[in-house]
Design an enzyme around this catalytic site. Structure first.
Site, PDB file in Angstrom:
ATOM      1  N   LYS A   1      28.293  47.371  51.341  1.00 27.96           N
ATOM      2  CA  LYS A   1      28.136  46.310  50.338  1.00 27.96           C
ATOM      3  C   LYS A   1      26.716  45.716  50.391  1.00 27.96           C
ATOM      4  O   LYS A   1      25.762  46.422  50.722  1.00 27.96           O
ATOM      5  CB  LYS A   1      29.207  45.232  50.505  1.00 27.96           C
ATOM      6  CG  LYS A   1      30.620  45.810  50.593  1.00 27.96           C
ATOM      7  CD  LYS A   1      31.681  44.771  50.377  1.00 27.96           C
ATOM      8  CE  LYS A   1      33.039  45.371  50.710  1.00 27.96           C
ATOM      9  NZ  LYS A   1      34.146  44.605  50.167  1.00 27.96           N
TER      10      LYS A   1
ATOM     11  N   GLU B   1      34.920  45.061  43.000  1.00 29.82           N
ATOM     12  CA  GLU B   1      33.934  43.978  42.929  1.00 29.82           C
ATOM     13  C   GLU B   1      33.033  44.153  41.706  1.00 29.82           C
ATOM     14  O   GLU B   1      32.597  43.177  41.096  1.00 29.82           O
ATOM     15  CB  GLU B   1      33.125  43.913  44.235  1.00 29.82           C
ATOM     16  CG  GLU B   1      33.964  43.345  45.368  1.00 29.82           C
ATOM     17  CD  GLU B   1      33.529  43.767  46.761  1.00 29.82           C
ATOM     18  OE1 GLU B   1      32.410  44.285  46.934  1.00 29.82           O
ATOM     19  OE2 GLU B   1      34.340  43.581  47.686  1.00 29.82           O
TER      20      GLU B   1
ATOM     21  N   GLY C   1      39.038  42.910  51.814  1.00 26.52           N
ATOM     22  CA  GLY C   1      38.356  41.797  52.468  1.00 26.52           C
ATOM     23  C   GLY C   1      39.268  40.638  52.829  1.00 26.52           C
ATOM     24  O   GLY C   1      38.791  39.546  53.137  1.00 26.52           O
TER      25      GLY C   1
ATOM     26  N   ASN D   1      31.631  51.315  53.274  1.00 28.59           N
ATOM     27  CA  ASN D   1      30.950  50.614  52.174  1.00 28.59           C
ATOM     28  C   ASN D   1      30.263  49.386  52.763  1.00 28.59           C
ATOM     29  O   ASN D   1      30.926  48.406  53.091  1.00 28.59           O
ATOM     30  CB  ASN D   1      31.989  50.218  51.113  1.00 28.59           C
ATOM     31  CG  ASN D   1      31.374  49.398  49.997  1.00 28.59           C
ATOM     32  OD1 ASN D   1      30.155  49.318  49.875  1.00 28.59           O
ATOM     33  ND2 ASN D   1      32.217  48.785  49.170  1.00 28.59           N
TER      34      ASN D   1
ATOM     35  N   SER E   1      41.105  46.350  53.887  1.00 31.22           N
ATOM     36  CA  SER E   1      41.323  45.776  55.221  1.00 31.22           C
ATOM     37  C   SER E   1      41.701  46.815  56.281  1.00 31.22           C
ATOM     38  O   SER E   1      42.515  46.537  57.164  1.00 31.22           O
ATOM     39  CB  SER E   1      42.367  44.658  55.152  1.00 31.22           C
ATOM     40  OG  SER E   1      41.874  43.586  54.380  1.00 31.22           O
TER      41      SER E   1
ATOM     42  N   GLU F   1      42.586  51.237  46.047  1.00 30.05           N
ATOM     43  CA  GLU F   1      42.205  49.990  46.705  1.00 30.05           C
ATOM     44  C   GLU F   1      42.883  48.811  46.013  1.00 30.05           C
ATOM     45  O   GLU F   1      42.348  48.290  45.008  1.00 30.05           O
ATOM     46  CB  GLU F   1      40.687  49.804  46.623  1.00 30.05           C
ATOM     47  CG  GLU F   1      39.889  50.865  47.360  1.00 30.05           C
ATOM     48  CD  GLU F   1      38.618  50.266  47.921  1.00 30.05           C
ATOM     49  OE1 GLU F   1      38.466  50.287  49.137  1.00 30.05           O
ATOM     50  OE2 GLU F   1      37.802  49.752  47.149  1.00 30.05           O
TER      51      GLU F   1
ATOM     52  N   HIS G   1      34.181  50.238  41.824  1.00 35.52           N
ATOM     53  CA  HIS G   1      34.706  49.350  42.872  1.00 35.52           C
ATOM     54  C   HIS G   1      35.211  48.060  42.219  1.00 35.52           C
ATOM     55  O   HIS G   1      34.620  47.573  41.247  1.00 35.52           O
ATOM     56  CB  HIS G   1      33.613  49.050  43.902  1.00 35.52           C
ATOM     57  CG  HIS G   1      34.146  48.374  45.131  1.00 35.52           C
ATOM     58  ND1 HIS G   1      34.413  47.019  45.160  1.00 35.52           N
ATOM     59  CD2 HIS G   1      34.486  48.856  46.349  1.00 35.52           C
ATOM     60  CE1 HIS G   1      34.888  46.702  46.358  1.00 35.52           C
ATOM     61  NE2 HIS G   1      34.950  47.799  47.100  1.00 35.52           N
TER      62      HIS G   1
HETATM   63  C1  PEP Z   1      35.954  47.819  50.219  1.00 39.25           C
HETATM   64  O1  PEP Z   1      34.855  47.302  50.228  1.00 39.25           O
HETATM   65  O2  PEP Z   1      36.219  48.677  49.364  1.00 39.25           O
HETATM   66  C2  PEP Z   1      36.944  47.425  51.209  1.00 39.25           C
HETATM   67  C3  PEP Z   1      38.042  48.111  51.289  1.00 39.25           C
HETATM   68  O3  PEP Z   1      36.639  46.355  52.005  1.00 39.25           O
HETATM   69  P1  PEP Z   1      37.452  45.844  53.305  1.00 39.25           P
HETATM   70  O4  PEP Z   1      37.669  47.051  54.193  1.00 39.25           O
HETATM   71  O5  PEP Z   1      36.577  44.833  53.927  1.00 39.25           O
HETATM   72  O6  PEP Z   1      38.761  45.309  52.826  1.00 39.25           O
END
Ligand code: PEP
Length: 257
Positions: A13, A102, A178, A11, A218, A172, A100
């Site tokens: 972003k 976010e 992040g 992703n 992460s 997630e 997601h």
């Molecule tokens: C994500 O954007 O869904 C995500 C898991 O980000 P990160 O790997 O940076 O935690």
């Protein structure tokens, strides 16, 4: 019997210009030259889908890299300024991330909208990558299971058993996205089991066996192998590390037994 391939989703972003994204795509392809045993999906910004789709059409050698959108509208067309619909995306990408955290947190996306997005994606031939997960407060309050079950119940309300195999579910935990802190292996396995059991209840054994459940939060080159080897883990969704071609390639290669 062939085991299903693990799925690695990047992703990107809100990062990179089209030119930078094109370079990134080529670097990932180069790093993984000849690798053919994982499903690799990258989800760039919407503006990049058309040029990257063209780039990928010209890349004939392995690895095969597929495209996903990061979001679609919960409408098909009409007076919805700034939105991009499943019908627009489907010729360029095979998947779309939906729900997601976010989008849920920063843009107030509701489970009702997510239900519609999942249904619209499936109707127009896009495979949803449906994100679910609890925040830290909900985990501390012992509500993580209920939050995820509620999200699944609502978001998959209009999905049939036949359609379920096209849906990738991404667990997630919001507190792991992040932050550099990935969920503990036991926490991940527990949630993947909970999700699989919920699918069995709602869609029956066969449909739920075929659907794919991945973890995100992460994931990096260090922890990828541990996570990918967890019970019930069909792959990973990677944010930050998907922008670093060498690291993303290491994560993809961690799918090798
Ligand atoms: C994500 O954007 O869904 C995500 C898991 O980000 P990160 O790997 O940076 O935690």
């Amino acid at each position: 019997m062939n085991l299903p391939r693990k799925i690695i989703i990047g992703n990107w972003k809100l990062n990179d210009t089209v030119a930078e994204g094109t370079v990134l795509l080529h670097k990932i392809h180069q790093e993984l030259k000849g690798f053919s045993t994982a499903t690799i999906i990258v989800c760039p910004p919407a503006t990049h889908l058309y040029p990257l789709h063209r780039e990928l059409t010209s890349l004939k050698s392995e690895p095969k890299i597929e495209l996903g959108a990061q979001n679609i509208s919960d409408f098909e067309s009409g007076a919805h300024t700034g939105e991009v619909s499943a019908i627009m995306v489907r010729d360029l990408a095979k998947y779309s991330i939906i729900g997601h955290s976010e989008r849920r947190t920063h843009y107030g996306e509701t489970d009702d909208q997510i239900t519609r997005k999942v249904a619209i994606a499936l109707e127009h031939g896009l495979q949803p990558i449906l994100c679910v997960g609890e925040n830290l407060q909900q985990r501390h309050d012992g509500k993580a299971h209920q939050v995820v079950l509620d999200q699944l119940n609502t978001d998959l309300a209009d999905v049939t058993a036949a359609e379920l195999k096209k849906v990738i579910i991404a667990y997630e935990p919001i507190w792991a996205i992040g932050t550099g802190t990935f969920a503990k292996p036991a926490e991940i396995e527990d949630m993947l089991r909970l999700i699989r059991n919920a699918l069995v209840q709602s869609f029956g054994q066969l449909a739920s066996t075929e659907s794919r459940i991945v973890y995100g939060g992460s994931v990096d080159a260090e922890n990828a192998k541990t996570i990918l080897n967890l019970q019930g883990c069909d792959g990973v969704l990677v944010g930050g590390a998907s922008l670093k071609p060498k690291e993303f390639a290491t994560i993809v290669r961690a799918t090798d037994k």
